[in-house]
Write an enzyme that holds these catalytic residues in place. Structure first.
Site, short mmCIF file in Angstrom:
data_model
loop_
_atom_site.label_atom_id
_atom_site.label_comp_id
_atom_site.label_asym_id
_atom_site.label_seq_id
_atom_site.Cartn_x
_atom_site.Cartn_y
_atom_site.Cartn_z
N HIS A 28 77.47 41.94 62.23
CA HIS A 28 77.98 41.74 60.87
C HIS A 28 79.11 42.76 60.61
CE1 HIS A 28 78.30 41.02 56.67
NE2 HIS A 28 77.31 41.78 56.23
N CYS B 275 81.20 42.16 51.65
CA CYS B 275 80.88 41.37 52.85
C CYS B 275 81.41 39.94 52.73
CB CYS B 275 79.38 41.35 53.08
SG CYS B 275 78.69 43.01 53.18
N1 COA Z 1 68.85 44.63 64.84
C1 COA Z 1 68.41 44.79 66.11
N2 COA Z 1 68.53 45.95 66.81
C2 COA Z 1 69.16 46.95 66.18
C3 COA Z 1 69.67 46.84 64.88
C4 COA Z 1 69.48 45.63 64.21
N3 COA Z 1 69.92 45.47 62.97
N4 COA Z 1 70.25 48.01 64.53
C5 COA Z 1 70.13 48.82 65.59
N5 COA Z 1 69.47 48.18 66.58
C6 COA Z 1 69.08 48.72 67.87
C7 COA Z 1 70.21 49.43 68.58
O1 COA Z 1 70.87 48.55 69.47
C8 COA Z 1 69.47 50.52 69.32
O2 COA Z 1 68.88 49.97 70.49
P1 COA Z 1 68.82 50.80 71.85
O3 COA Z 1 67.99 52.03 71.52
O4 COA Z 1 68.17 49.85 72.79
O5 COA Z 1 70.23 51.13 72.17
C9 COA Z 1 68.34 50.90 68.38
O6 COA Z 1 68.11 49.73 67.59
C10 COA Z 1 68.65 52.07 67.49
O7 COA Z 1 69.95 51.86 66.96
P2 COA Z 1 70.66 52.85 65.97
O8 COA Z 1 72.13 52.57 66.08
O9 COA Z 1 70.19 54.25 66.19
O10 COA Z 1 70.15 52.33 64.57
P3 COA Z 1 70.38 53.06 63.22
O11 COA Z 1 69.07 53.62 62.78
O12 COA Z 1 71.51 53.99 63.31
O13 COA Z 1 70.80 51.84 62.26
C11 COA Z 1 70.20 50.32 60.54
C12 COA Z 1 69.89 50.85 61.95
C13 COA Z 1 69.29 49.15 60.27
C14 COA Z 1 69.94 51.42 59.51
C15 COA Z 1 71.68 49.90 60.48
O14 COA Z 1 71.93 48.91 61.45
C16 COA Z 1 72.06 49.37 59.10
O15 COA Z 1 72.38 50.14 58.21
N6 COA Z 1 72.03 48.03 58.93
C17 COA Z 1 72.36 47.42 57.65
C18 COA Z 1 73.84 47.17 57.55
C19 COA Z 1 74.21 46.71 56.17
O16 COA Z 1 73.69 47.17 55.16
N7 COA Z 1 75.16 45.80 56.10
C20 COA Z 1 75.63 45.26 54.86
C21 COA Z 1 74.70 44.24 54.39
S1 COA Z 1 75.01 43.70 52.73
#
Ligand code: COA
Length: 385
Positions: A333, A85
């Site tokens: 991100h 990242c």
């Molecule tokens: N913040 C706010 N809203 C979020 C979100 C977040 N981080 N991630 C997803 N949403 C919302 C989506 O817009 C969606 O909203 P909607 O139903 O109104 O359309 C809902 O939450 C579900 O989204 P979805 O895509 O199904 O989420 P997911 O379960 O597939 O993924 C995480 C969620 C947190 C697991 C994923 O975003 C993730 O892995 N994040 C971490 C990324 C990471 O590790 N980056 C590197 C860092 S070192």
């Protein structure tokens, strides 16, 4: 060492871009930065691109060559840099070094990632490679899980609460509302965060940065030449980078990122400044606990006080030290682009062009970009020239 400045920046909106490919995203950001710099593309002498895992996410590798090709810049040297990242921050630093060393005068830096073409499990696996594949990812430790360990330890050692972590997300969603480039435009409350489902306890959905498509680009120029091209130049007055163990198990402490502390110390020495001289910060908040640790490790708050300071509004747009006026990583991100996007935001802030989220009187800004769970950290300090 020659002085280096930024003369133009560009970025795409962050979000799920079903209609735009990886190459279209990076081209859009790069063309915007060239247009903003008011230069002919022919003046660019080299390209540095940050990208973490385009092979996993889209099947496309060789991003350095792709950027030069898309921009019609062949046969210039064009190099991709990967530091998880922190790929964007590391690309910027290498571009900076190529000018400060005298090798080049004008250089383009891009950062890009397109993460939403794969499902969340595949994305988690691609991101997990930023940690230790053998001792962490192989055993199922995803990035939310690694940061959850840090959060749990921070709670235990310093009494940090889940509500204090939630306050980071509430602030960043608020700032993101004021940023037209954000992935989300929605205010949230502490209660919303607390009610969102656990991803890796104690971190919940709204403590996490999302999966994002997006790109950002900046044009760097030797400062003497930059001042001839523009009367509104932003100088890079410090650039520092440090490394730490890939796996959390190798660290003395997991409530701090040693690489952040070392890079910050070097950057402050280089700029001959101290934390209290900084007007605003774009910090690496991949998870809410990451911002709390960052503001402590960068020296803005005492170790253990980051959560309380956030809860008290000290890091808000109008607070003691505004942290992530852009909305931070919480507002998108795209991993390889984030470090460059932070610089885009600081450039706009220091030129007074940040619209509704403008930090009043901003003259000096700091960008903090982390790779993985802290194995790489890059700190840049920028000043209105
Ligand atoms: N913040 C706010 N809203 C979020 C979100 C977040 N981080 N991630 C997803 N949403 C919302 C989506 O817009 C969606 O909203 P909607 O139903 O109104 O359309 C809902 O939450 C579900 O989204 P979805 O895509 O199904 O989420 P997911 O379960 O597939 O993924 C995480 C969620 C947190 C697991 C994923 O975003 C993730 O892995 N994040 C971490 C990324 C990471 O590790 N980056 C590197 C860092 S070192």
């Amino acid at each position: 060492m020659r002085s280096v400045s930024i003369i133009g920046v560009g970025r795409t909106k962050f979000g799920e871009h079903w209609g735009l490919s990886l190459r279209e995203l990076v081209t859009e950001a790069a063309l915007k930065s060239i247009e903003a710099a008011k230069i002919d593309g022919k003046e660019i002498q080299a390209v540095y691109g940050g990208c973490m895992a385009s092979g996993h996410f889209t099947g496309q590798e060789h991003i350095g060559a792709l950027i030069a090709d898309q921009l019609g810049l062949n046969p210039l040297p064009s190099t991709r840099l990967e530091a998880a990242c922190a790929s964007g921050g590391v690309a910027l630093r290498n571009a900076y070094l190529s000018i400060s060393s005298g090798e080049h005068d004008v250089v383009a830096v891009g950062g890009v990632e397109k993460m939403t073409e794969v499902d969340v499990g595949q994305a988690g696996f691609a991101l997990g490679g930023a940690g230790d594949q053998e001792t962490e990812l192989f055993h199922g430790a995803t990035f939310p899980a690694l940061y959850a360990l840090m959060a749990r330890k921070h709670m235990e050692e310093y009494g940090t609460t889940e509500e204090q972590m939630a306050a980071v997300s509430v602030k960043n969603h608020h700032n993101g509302m004021l940023n037209p480039y954000s992935q989300f435009h929605r205010e949230i409350t502490i209660e919303d965060v607390m009610k969102s489902g656990y991803v890796a306890s104690p971190l919940k959905l709204l403590d996490c940065s999302p999966l994002t498509d997006g790109a950002a680009a900046v044009i760097l120029c030797e400062t003497g030449k930059a001042k001839k091209l523009s009367d509104n130049v932003v100088e890079i007055i410090a650039s520092a980078q440090a490394s730490d163990t890939l796996a959390l198990t190798g660290r003395k402490s997991i409530t701090e990122l040693m690489a952040t502390k070392v890079a910050a110390k070097k950057a402050f020495e280089q700029a001959k400044l101290k934390p209290s001289d900084i007007d605003l910060v774009e910090a690496h908040d991949c998870f809410s606990i990451a911002e709390i640790m960052a503001i402590e490790d960068l020296g803005f708050f005492k170790k253990g006080d980051g959560g309380k300071a956030t809860e008290e509004g000290k890091t808000a747009l109008d607070g003691e030290i505004p942290i992530n006026p852009s909305g931070g990583l919480k507002m998108g991100h795209p991993v390889g682009a984030t470090g460059v996007k932070q610089i885009v935001e600081l450039f706009w802030q220091l030129r007074g062009e940040a619209g509704q989220r403008q930090v009043k009187g901003a003259e000096i800004g700091l960008a903090h970009n982390v790779g993985g769970s802290g194995a790489t950290a890059v700190v840049h300090i920028l000043r209105k020239a």
